[in-house]
Design a protein around this motif. Structure first.
Motif, PDB file in Angstrom:
ATOM      1  N   VAL A  57       1.032  -1.302   0.630  1.00 42.07           N
ATOM      2  CA  VAL A  57      -0.559  -0.176   0.364  1.00 42.07           C
ATOM      3  C   VAL A  57       0.614   1.334   0.048  1.00 42.07           C
ATOM      4  N   SER A  58       1.444   1.208   0.863  1.00 43.58           N
ATOM      5  CA  SER A  58       2.879   2.420   1.160  1.00 43.58           C
ATOM      6  C   SER A  58       3.367   2.912  -0.757  1.00 43.58           C
ATOM      7  N   LYS A  59       4.271   0.968  -1.571  1.00 46.88           N
ATOM      8  CA  LYS A  59       5.086   1.930  -2.083  1.00 46.88           C
ATOM      9  C   LYS A  59       3.372   2.031  -3.703  1.00 46.88           C
ATOM     10  N   SER A  60       2.277   1.832  -3.450  1.00 47.69           N
ATOM     11  CA  SER A  60       0.860   1.987  -4.399  1.00 47.69           C
ATOM     12  C   SER A  60       0.988   3.187  -4.280  1.00 47.69           C
ATOM     13  N   VAL A  61       1.286   4.208  -2.903  1.00 45.49           N
ATOM     14  CA  VAL A  61       0.422   5.592  -2.676  1.00 45.49           C
ATOM     15  C   VAL A  61       2.005   6.887  -3.225  1.00 45.49           C
ATOM     16  N   MET A  62       2.850   5.689  -2.620  1.00 43.25           N
ATOM     17  CA  MET A  62       4.281   6.726  -3.696  1.00 43.25           C
ATOM     18  C   MET A  62       4.348   6.475  -4.831  1.00 43.25           C
ATOM     19  N   GLU A  63       4.121   5.843  -5.970  1.00 38.62           N
ATOM     20  CA  GLU A  63       3.753   5.403  -6.810  1.00 38.62           C
ATOM     21  C   GLU A  63       3.373   6.213  -7.538  1.00 38.62           C
ATOM     22  N   SER A  64       1.831   6.467  -6.800  1.00 38.91           N
ATOM     23  CA  SER A  64       0.427   7.307  -7.319  1.00 38.91           C
ATOM     24  C   SER A  64       1.229   9.399  -7.469  1.00 38.91           C
ATOM     25  N   LEU A  65       1.389   8.957  -6.883  1.00 31.77           N
ATOM     26  CA  LEU A  65       1.266  10.535  -6.484  1.00 31.77           C
ATOM     27  C   LEU A  65       3.504  10.817  -7.202  1.00 31.77           C
ATOM     28  N   SER A  66       3.789  10.378  -7.428  1.00 26.92           N
ATOM     29  CA  SER A  66       4.942  10.246  -8.575  1.00 26.92           C
ATOM     30  C   SER A  66       4.256  10.514  -9.637  1.00 26.92           C
ATOM     31  N   ALA A  67       3.299   9.495  -9.620  1.00 27.94           N
ATOM     32  CA  ALA A  67       2.935   9.858 -11.322  1.00 27.94           C
ATOM     33  C   ALA A  67       1.852  11.494 -11.712  1.00 27.94           C
ATOM     34  N   GLY A  68       1.525  11.586 -10.432  1.00 22.67           N
ATOM     35  CA  GLY A  68       0.835  13.129 -10.677  1.00 22.67           C
ATOM     36  C   GLY A  68      -0.393  13.274  -9.931  1.00 22.67           C
ATOM     37  N   PRO A  73     -10.827  14.107  -3.406  1.00 24.59           N
ATOM     38  CA  PRO A  73     -11.819  13.202  -4.229  1.00 24.59           C
ATOM     39  C   PRO A  73     -11.916  13.404  -5.476  1.00 24.59           C
ATOM     40  N   ASN A  74     -10.987  14.168  -5.976  1.00 30.55           N
ATOM     41  CA  ASN A  74     -11.104  14.175  -7.769  1.00 30.55           C
ATOM     42  C   ASN A  74      -9.931  12.911  -7.576  1.00 30.55           C
ATOM     43  N   SER A  75      -9.362  12.412  -6.848  1.00 26.90           N
ATOM     44  CA  SER A  75      -8.420  11.432  -7.559  1.00 26.90           C
ATOM     45  C   SER A  75      -8.968  10.232  -7.842  1.00 26.90           C
ATOM     46  N   ASP A  76      -7.645   9.191  -8.697  1.00 30.97           N
ATOM     47  CA  ASP A  76      -8.300   7.943  -9.145  1.00 30.97           C
ATOM     48  C   ASP A  76      -7.755   6.924  -8.309  1.00 30.97           C
ATOM     49  N   ASP A  77      -6.949   7.378  -6.898  1.00 32.47           N
ATOM     50  CA  ASP A  77      -6.495   6.458  -6.540  1.00 32.47           C
ATOM     51  C   ASP A  77      -7.143   6.449  -5.017  1.00 32.47           C
ATOM     52  N   ILE A  78      -7.324   4.870  -4.600  1.00 30.51           N
ATOM     53  CA  ILE A  78      -8.566   4.726  -4.113  1.00 30.51           C
ATOM     54  C   ILE A  78      -8.299   5.201  -2.179  1.00 30.51           C
ATOM     55  N   ILE A  79      -7.010   5.377  -2.854  1.00 37.32           N
ATOM     56  CA  ILE A  79      -6.780   5.624  -1.105  1.00 37.32           C
ATOM     57  C   ILE A  79      -6.419   7.171  -0.660  1.00 37.32           C
ATOM     58  N   ASN A 158      10.454   6.867   3.327  1.00 37.94           N
ATOM     59  CA  ASN A 158      10.648   8.178   3.308  1.00 37.94           C
ATOM     60  C   ASN A 158      10.490   9.007   1.523  1.00 37.94           C
ATOM     61  N   ALA A 159      11.076   9.595   0.655  1.00 36.88           N
ATOM     62  CA  ALA A 159      11.390   9.399  -0.394  1.00 36.88           C
ATOM     63  C   ALA A 159      11.360  11.713  -1.060  1.00 36.88           C
ATOM     64  N   SER A 160      12.683  11.602  -1.877  1.00 38.85           N
ATOM     65  CA  SER A 160      12.153  13.404  -1.674  1.00 38.85           C
ATOM     66  C   SER A 160      11.959  13.150  -3.729  1.00 38.85           C
ATOM     67  N   LYS A 161      11.148  13.812  -3.946  1.00 38.49           N
ATOM     68  CA  LYS A 161      10.480  13.697  -5.379  1.00 38.49           C
ATOM     69  C   LYS A 161      10.214  14.689  -5.675  1.00 38.49           C
ATOM     70  N   GLY A 162       9.916  14.956  -6.715  1.00 41.32           N
ATOM     71  CA  GLY A 162      10.016  16.291  -7.426  1.00 41.32           C
ATOM     72  C   GLY A 162       8.329  16.301  -8.149  1.00 41.32           C
TER      73      GLY A 162
END
Length: 173
Positions: A57-68, A73-79, A158-162
């Motif tokens: 779940v954590s990696k999924s959230v991190m990847e979703s945030l990295s993908a923009g 409520p407007n998110s496509d990711d359920i979490i 934890n990660a640093s992302k643009g």
């Protein structure tokens, strides 16, 4: 004839009471250790289940945030869709059920809490892009069986992302 009758009466056909008590004591003593093995196995199974799902779940959230992906409520990711803003800063929380899916905490008791923290490190003046420290941590709300440890954190990422951060609206109640 009398000798034969006494021999039959003196013949031992069963166990004495002391032998039965000693055997019950030995069996109960060994069963305590067997029970401890089952409890330890159950706890290790729960810890492993929690850790596996928390990492996914954590990696999924991190990847979703990295993908923009947006938070709110407007998110496509359920979490991320169920994330609730905690304060004026970019700190969000999501209550998760036993299956690590978001739950409505008003109606269902949650088993886990996911905190998502975004800290702006550096922003570009030419675009809306910024460098963020992203922290995703998952905590268990209830202690494990026969454990009273205060540390409820299961996993932290934890990660640093643009990011081109687009907050999908204020989701606080």
């Amino acid at each position: 004839m009398k000798d034969r009758g006494e021999a039959i009466l003196n013949k031992r056909n069963g166990f004495t009471l002391i032998e039965i008590i000693i055997s019950i004591g030995i069996v109960s003593f060994l069963s305590v250790y067997l029970l401890q093995i089952f409890i330890t196995a159950k706890n290790l199974n729960e810890v492993t289940y929690d850790l596996d799902n928390a990492v996914i779940v954590s990696k999924s959230v991190m990847e979703s945030l990295s993908a923009g992906e947006k938070i709110g409520p407007n998110s496509d990711d359920i979490i991320l869709k169920n994330a609730r803003k905690l304060s004026d800063e970019l700190i969000y929380t999501v209550k998760l059920g036993d299956d690590f899916q978001p739950v409505d905490s008003d109606f269902v008791d949650s088993s886990y809490i996911m905190n998502i923290t975004l800290d702006l490190v550096d922003s570009s003046e030419l675009s809306n892009m910024g460098l963020y420290n992203i922290s995703v941590d998952i905590q268990r709300e209830k202690p494990y069986f026969l454990k009273s440890s205060q540390n409820k954190e299961i996993y932290a990422l934890n990660a640093s992302k643009g990011l081109l951060l687009d907050i999908g609206g204020d989701t606080s109640d």
